[in-house]
Structure formats: structure tokens, C-alpha cells
Design a protein around this motif. Structure first.
Motif, PDB file in Angstrom:
ATOM      1  N   ILE A 244       0.834  -1.252   0.188  1.00 56.40           N
ATOM      2  CA  ILE A 244      -0.165   0.326  -0.137  1.00 56.40           C
ATOM      3  C   ILE A 244       0.738   0.974  -0.290  1.00 56.40           C
ATOM      4  O   ILE A 244       1.509   1.866   0.524  1.00 56.40           O
ATOM      5  CB  ILE A 244      -0.735   0.049   1.022  1.00 56.40           C
ATOM      6  CG1 ILE A 244      -1.763  -1.210   1.042  1.00 56.40           C
ATOM      7  CG2 ILE A 244      -1.629   1.476   1.481  1.00 56.40           C
ATOM      8  CD1 ILE A 244      -2.835  -1.831   1.988  1.00 56.40           C
ATOM      9  N   LYS A 245       0.427   2.130  -0.731  1.00 61.66           N
ATOM     10  CA  LYS A 245       1.302   3.315  -1.037  1.00 61.66           C
ATOM     11  C   LYS A 245      -0.235   4.688  -0.107  1.00 61.66           C
ATOM     12  O   LYS A 245      -1.026   4.605  -0.631  1.00 61.66           O
ATOM     13  CB  LYS A 245       1.487   4.381  -2.548  1.00 61.66           C
ATOM     14  CG  LYS A 245       2.764   3.124  -2.670  1.00 61.66           C
ATOM     15  CD  LYS A 245       3.379   3.643  -4.334  1.00 61.66           C
ATOM     16  CE  LYS A 245       4.736   2.948  -3.752  1.00 61.66           C
ATOM     17  NZ  LYS A 245       5.306   4.003  -5.855  1.00 61.66           N
ATOM     18  N   LEU A 246       0.979   5.078   0.940  1.00 63.43           N
ATOM     19  CA  LEU A 246       0.308   6.053   1.651  1.00 63.43           C
ATOM     20  C   LEU A 246      -0.566   7.176   0.144  1.00 63.43           C
ATOM     21  O   LEU A 246      -1.785   7.248   0.536  1.00 63.43           O
ATOM     22  CB  LEU A 246       0.419   6.047   2.583  1.00 63.43           C
ATOM     23  CG  LEU A 246       0.750   5.629   4.201  1.00 63.43           C
ATOM     24  CD1 LEU A 246       1.474   6.274   4.931  1.00 63.43           C
ATOM     25  CD2 LEU A 246      -0.594   4.963   4.450  1.00 63.43           C
ATOM     26  N   SER A 247       0.534   7.982  -0.647  1.00 61.49           N
ATOM     27  CA  SER A 247       0.261   8.722  -1.065  1.00 61.49           C
ATOM     28  C   SER A 247      -0.765   8.308  -2.237  1.00 61.49           C
ATOM     29  O   SER A 247      -1.432   9.258  -2.560  1.00 61.49           O
ATOM     30  CB  SER A 247       1.644   8.824  -1.769  1.00 61.49           C
ATOM     31  OG  SER A 247       1.593   8.506  -2.583  1.00 61.49           O
ATOM     32  N   ASN A 248      -1.371   6.594  -2.442  1.00 62.29           N
ATOM     33  CA  ASN A 248      -2.483   7.001  -2.832  1.00 62.29           C
ATOM     34  C   ASN A 248      -3.486   6.447  -2.808  1.00 62.29           C
ATOM     35  O   ASN A 248      -4.640   6.409  -3.330  1.00 62.29           O
ATOM     36  CB  ASN A 248      -1.948   5.364  -3.917  1.00 62.29           C
ATOM     37  CG  ASN A 248      -0.672   5.550  -4.996  1.00 62.29           C
ATOM     38  OD1 ASN A 248      -0.535   7.210  -4.982  1.00 62.29           O
ATOM     39  ND2 ASN A 248      -0.215   4.530  -5.442  1.00 62.29           N
ATOM     40  N   LEU A 249      -3.498   6.947  -1.186  1.00 63.44           N
ATOM     41  CA  LEU A 249      -4.594   6.899  -0.783  1.00 63.44           C
ATOM     42  C   LEU A 249      -6.103   7.840  -0.151  1.00 63.44           C
ATOM     43  O   LEU A 249      -5.115   8.536   0.338  1.00 63.44           O
ATOM     44  CB  LEU A 249      -4.793   5.877   0.702  1.00 63.44           C
ATOM     45  CG  LEU A 249      -4.243   4.522   0.511  1.00 63.44           C
ATOM     46  CD1 LEU A 249      -4.369   4.134   2.408  1.00 63.44           C
ATOM     47  CD2 LEU A 249      -4.841   3.444  -0.114  1.00 63.44           C
ATOM     48  N   THR A 250      -6.815   8.150  -0.776  1.00 65.39           N
ATOM     49  CA  THR A 250      -7.584   9.251   0.227  1.00 65.39           C
ATOM     50  C   THR A 250      -7.352   9.321   1.471  1.00 65.39           C
ATOM     51  O   THR A 250      -7.584   7.978   1.864  1.00 65.39           O
ATOM     52  CB  THR A 250      -9.225   9.285  -0.721  1.00 65.39           C
ATOM     53  OG1 THR A 250      -9.829   8.377  -0.340  1.00 65.39           O
ATOM     54  CG2 THR A 250      -8.739   9.306  -2.197  1.00 65.39           C
ATOM     55  N   THR A 251      -7.838  10.411   1.678  1.00 60.29           N
ATOM     56  CA  THR A 251      -7.795  11.161   3.260  1.00 60.29           C
ATOM     57  C   THR A 251      -9.272   9.990   4.147  1.00 60.29           C
ATOM     58  O   THR A 251      -9.095   9.237   5.030  1.00 60.29           O
ATOM     59  CB  THR A 251      -7.829  12.707   3.689  1.00 60.29           C
ATOM     60  OG1 THR A 251      -6.748  13.316   3.568  1.00 60.29           O
ATOM     61  CG2 THR A 251      -7.809  12.641   5.049  1.00 60.29           C
ATOM     62  N   HIS A 252     -10.321  10.123   3.130  1.00 60.51           N
ATOM     63  CA  HIS A 252     -11.557   9.636   3.748  1.00 60.51           C
ATOM     64  C   HIS A 252     -10.924   7.899   3.917  1.00 60.51           C
ATOM     65  O   HIS A 252     -10.989   6.969   4.439  1.00 60.51           O
ATOM     66  CB  HIS A 252     -12.174   9.273   2.726  1.00 60.51           C
ATOM     67  CG  HIS A 252     -14.080   8.594   3.752  1.00 60.51           C
ATOM     68  ND1 HIS A 252     -14.004   7.443   2.843  1.00 60.51           N
ATOM     69  CD2 HIS A 252     -14.862   8.943   4.743  1.00 60.51           C
ATOM     70  CE1 HIS A 252     -15.426   7.045   3.652  1.00 60.51           C
ATOM     71  NE2 HIS A 252     -15.841   7.845   4.241  1.00 60.51           N
ATOM     72  N   ALA A 253     -10.431   7.400   2.970  1.00 63.75           N
ATOM     73  CA  ALA A 253      -9.893   5.503   2.583  1.00 63.75           C
ATOM     74  C   ALA A 253      -8.886   5.471   4.174  1.00 63.75           C
ATOM     75  O   ALA A 253      -8.466   4.764   4.268  1.00 63.75           O
ATOM     76  CB  ALA A 253      -9.233   5.456   1.576  1.00 63.75           C
ATOM     77  N   MET A 254      -8.256   6.547   3.872  1.00 64.04           N
ATOM     78  CA  MET A 254      -7.060   6.175   4.985  1.00 64.04           C
ATOM     79  C   MET A 254      -7.690   5.971   6.231  1.00 64.04           C
ATOM     80  O   MET A 254      -7.075   5.019   7.716  1.00 64.04           O
ATOM     81  CB  MET A 254      -5.825   7.112   5.220  1.00 64.04           C
ATOM     82  CG  MET A 254      -4.503   6.995   5.661  1.00 64.04           C
ATOM     83  SD  MET A 254      -3.465   7.990   5.657  1.00 64.04           S
ATOM     84  CE  MET A 254      -3.703   8.741   4.294  1.00 64.04           C
ATOM     85  N   LEU A 255      -8.774   6.910   6.958  1.00 63.78           N
ATOM     86  CA  LEU A 255      -9.043   6.676   8.112  1.00 63.78           C
ATOM     87  C   LEU A 255     -10.202   5.799   8.697  1.00 63.78           C
ATOM     88  O   LEU A 255     -10.161   5.149   9.333  1.00 63.78           O
ATOM     89  CB  LEU A 255      -9.503   8.381   8.195  1.00 63.78           C
ATOM     90  CG  LEU A 255      -9.142   9.330   8.603  1.00 63.78           C
ATOM     91  CD1 LEU A 255      -9.823  10.721   8.185  1.00 63.78           C
ATOM     92  CD2 LEU A 255      -8.379   9.548   9.661  1.00 63.78           C
ATOM     93  N   SER A 256     -11.030   5.369   7.250  1.00 62.28           N
ATOM     94  CA  SER A 256     -11.491   4.683   7.817  1.00 62.28           C
ATOM     95  C   SER A 256     -10.954   3.044   7.667  1.00 62.28           C
ATOM     96  O   SER A 256     -12.164   1.953   7.781  1.00 62.28           O
ATOM     97  CB  SER A 256     -12.732   4.773   6.443  1.00 62.28           C
ATOM     98  OG  SER A 256     -12.088   4.555   5.172  1.00 62.28           O
TER      99      SER A 256
END
Length: 380
Positions: A244-256
Motif C-alpha cells: 500500500i502506498k499512502l500517497s495513493n489513498l484518499t484521506t477518507h480511505a486512510m481514516l476508515s
């Protein structure tokens, strides 16, 4: 909002759009040259180049927005000063705090746009860009089928085909395999064919020569072959990284999905904290950039040489704050508990902007200091 506020806000937005467009064009041309050379050189079409250029645009726009906000605030404030509009407003009783209102609204608008980019559009574009890069890396024709050109499908491998016939036959093939540290092998053949079997890809060479050099004892061995198959599946990078690349995740997807993402072996708590809070602190920096640009010119007095000193001071201050932000990100990567320091440059910038506005609103505030008052009484 008063008519003057709407007038200043419209000027700020127009100049902001102009500076953002110019800066994006300059940065995009610089990146497009490299991208064009890489993609077209690998046999891609112009459509692929335009797609990659479009997907890289959100990240590029997020880079130039703070600079464009600062430039717009400086330019509009300087023009209002030159046309004596700010002087007239101050003469009618408007304080520096009152004049700041349209700039504050402008900074909030830019901040909201920047937050949309950093938290939603940039991660989505980066994710799509990564998928397209993986898809192209698996495309055999784009990686190998370019006649008359020495290609490098992966590190340590060089491939060349003099002619590619319409039926797919490769003539006068050369391939150098230097991936092993102990030996290097060169294959030459008069003909070759690419055969795909499901996910596997095989290069079949006909009537050729294989030369192997053992680097330890510098021993060269050669072998002629009638036909020889070489598995090039690994060169196509089919096994794209599933990490997983954190830069490719939206903030909502990261928090959820915070709990499962944090368990990934390549993801650390510091990286997650740095990525999340940078996406919040970076938009706020746009507001600070606009406020510093406005307040720095507001405190500048009349000078025959213009306001270049104030502009240079404000620009240098922004560079210093941005450099500090970059160094603090390194600290958060190593220790997630230090995430509040990412907001330190924004807080320092806000304090400096408020101090300059206070000085513009009360230019003689230093005369009220106790030691200044005592000095005036002691004077004959």
C-alpha cells in the motif's frame, strides 16, 4: 461583504488564477519534456503521453498554489497602494484589521481548494497513475517491440531488434543479460519470436549464438543454437508491488481503514501520521502565504525604490517556513508522536502575520512602552 471587499476579493481571485496558470504551465512543460522522452522513447502513443500528463497535473497544481496565493496577495496589495486606494480607505477610518478581511476570505477559498486537492484529487490521480504505469510495464510490445533502438526493459538487460516484420518476426536480435553479478550473457540470433502463454512471455530465438562470460575467472564460453527459448516474464514486471502506498489513498480511505493499513509491513506509524497531518497543514499554509504577502506590504512606508524590500522579506520568510516544514516531516517519520510539530511553521507564520498587522494598525505602539515614556520625560 462591503463593495470594497468584493472589489479586492475579485482582484485577488483573478490574479491568483493568472499566476497559478503561469506557474502550472512552466512546471508542466519542464515535466512534460522528461515524460515525453520517456514514454515516446519506449514506443508509447501520444494519447498515453497526454493521459500521464493529465494524471500528474493535480500534484503539480498543489505544489504551485501557495506560491500563486502569495504572488496574488503581493501584486494586488502593491497595486492598491500605488493607486492610493488603501490610503483612501485608511483615511476614512478603516483599520489594518478591517482591510485584511477580503484577503482572509481569499486565503480561506484557496485553502479549501488546496484541501480538496491534497485529500481527494491528488491521491486518486496518483493511484490511477500507478495502475497505468504497471499496465504499461506489462505491455510486451511497448517494452520490446521497437525496431532499430536499444531498449532497457529492466536494469541489467539490453534488447535490440533491427527489423520487425508485419507478421511479428524479429530480425537480427541482440540481447544482453547482466543481472547476475557472477556472469554476463549475450544472445544474438537471426530471427526471434515473442510467444505469450497466459501470464508467461517467452522469447524464442532461432539460429543464434550465446556467449557467457564468467567474471570470477574471466572465462568465455560460446554455444551455437538452432532454437533457444528465453523466459522474459520477469522483465515485464507482472508482479507489481502489492504494498500500500499512502500517497495513493484518499484521506477518507486512510481514516476508515486505519487499523488494517497500519499492519502493513511497509507502513509505519510515523509515515501514516506524517501523510495525514501534512495533508491538513499544507492547505493552511496557503492562507498564511496570502496573509504574509498582504501584511508585509501593509507595513511598508513610502519609498522611491518601491516595496521590493518588503516583498523580498516576505518571500524569504515563506521559503524559511517551507524549509522548516520539510525538515520537521523527517522527525515525524521517525516518531509519530511528534505530529503536532508539522503545524509549527503554519503557527509561526500566523503569529508573524498578526504581529505585522498589529504594527500596521498601531504604528506608534512602541511609544507607549514604559522605557520609551520614561525617556521622553527625561528629555529636556
Amino acid at each position: 461583504m462591503a463593495k470594497f471587499d468584493r472589489y479586492v476579493l475579485s482582484q485577488l481571485l483573478v490574479l491568483f488564477g493568472f499566476f497559478a496558470l503561469v506557474l502550472v504551465a512552466l512546471f508542466w512543460i519542464n515535466r512534460a519534456v522528461v515524460l515525453f522522452d520517456k514514454l515516446i522513447g519506449d514506443g508509447q502513443t501520444a494519447i498515453v503521453f497526454l493521459e500521464f500528463a493529465a494524471l500528474s497535473m493535480p500534484k503539480l497544481v498543489s505544489t504551485v498554489l501557495p506560491i500563486a496565493a502569495f504572488a496574488a496577495a503581493v501584486y494586488v496589495t502593491n497595486r492598491l497602494n500605488a493607486d492610493s486606494e488603501l490610503t483612501i480607505m485608511q483615511a476614512t477610518g478603516s483599520s489594518a484589521w478591517r482591510l485584511t478581511r477580503p484577503v482572509l476570505v481569499f486565503g480561506i477559498i484557496v485553502t479549501v481548494g488546496m484541501a480538496t486537492l491534497t485529500n481527494l484529487l491528488v491521491p486518486m490521480a496518483q493511484s490511477q497513475l500507478q495502475d497505468r504505469e504497471a499496465e504499461i510495464s506489462r505491455n510486451v510490445s511497448a517494452r520490446l517491440l521497437t525496431e532499430g533502438t536499444f531498449l532497457h526493459p529492466t536494469k541489467g538487460v539490453t534488447f535490440y531488434a533491427r527489423i520487425i516484420q508485419p507478421d511479428g518476426v524479429l530480425r537480427d536480435v541482440f540481447m544482453s543479460d547482466r543481472r547476475s553479478e557472477k556472469r554476463g550473457t549475450i544472445y544474438t540470433a537471426s530471427e526471434a519470436y515473442l510467444v505469450r502463454n497466459g501470464a508467461a512471455t517467452t522469447l524464442i530465438m532461432v539460429n543464434g549464438l550465446a556467449q557467457r562470460l564468467e567474471r570470477d575467472d574471466l572465462r568465455l564460453s560460446t554455444a551455437r543454437f538452432t532454437d533457444f527459448s528465453f523466459d522474459i516474464t520477469s522483465l515485464m514486471n507482472n508482479d507489481t508491488a502489492a504494498d500500500i502506498k499512502l500517497s495513493n489513498l484518499t484521506t477518507h480511505a486512510m481514516l476508515s481503514d486505519w487499523a488494517s493499513i497500519s499492519t502493513q509491513p511497509t507502513v509505519t506509524a510515523g509515515a501514516m501520521a506524517e501523510e495525514l497531518h501534512t495533508r491538513i497543514a499544507q492547505p493552511l499554509f496557503c492562507l498564511i502565504a496570502a496573509m504574509i504577502g498582504f501584511s508585509a506590504l501593509l507595513i511598508g512606508g513610502y519609498s522611491r525604490f518601491g516595496v521590493w524590500r518588503e516583498i523580498i522579506f516576505a518571500f524569504g520568510l515563506l521559503i524559511l517556513l517551507d524549509a522548516t516544514r520539510g525538515s520537521l516531516s523527517t522527525e515525524v517519520l521517525s516518531n509519530a508522536a511528534l505530529w503536532p510539530v508539522l503545524y509549527l511553521p503554519t503557527a509561526i507564520g500566523a503569529v508573524i502575520a498578526l504581529a505585522m498587522l498589529f504594527h500596521a494598525a498601531r504604528p506608534h505602539w512602541r511609544d507607549a512602552l514604559p522605557w520609551r515614556a520614561h525617556k521622553r520625560q527625561a528629555a529636556p
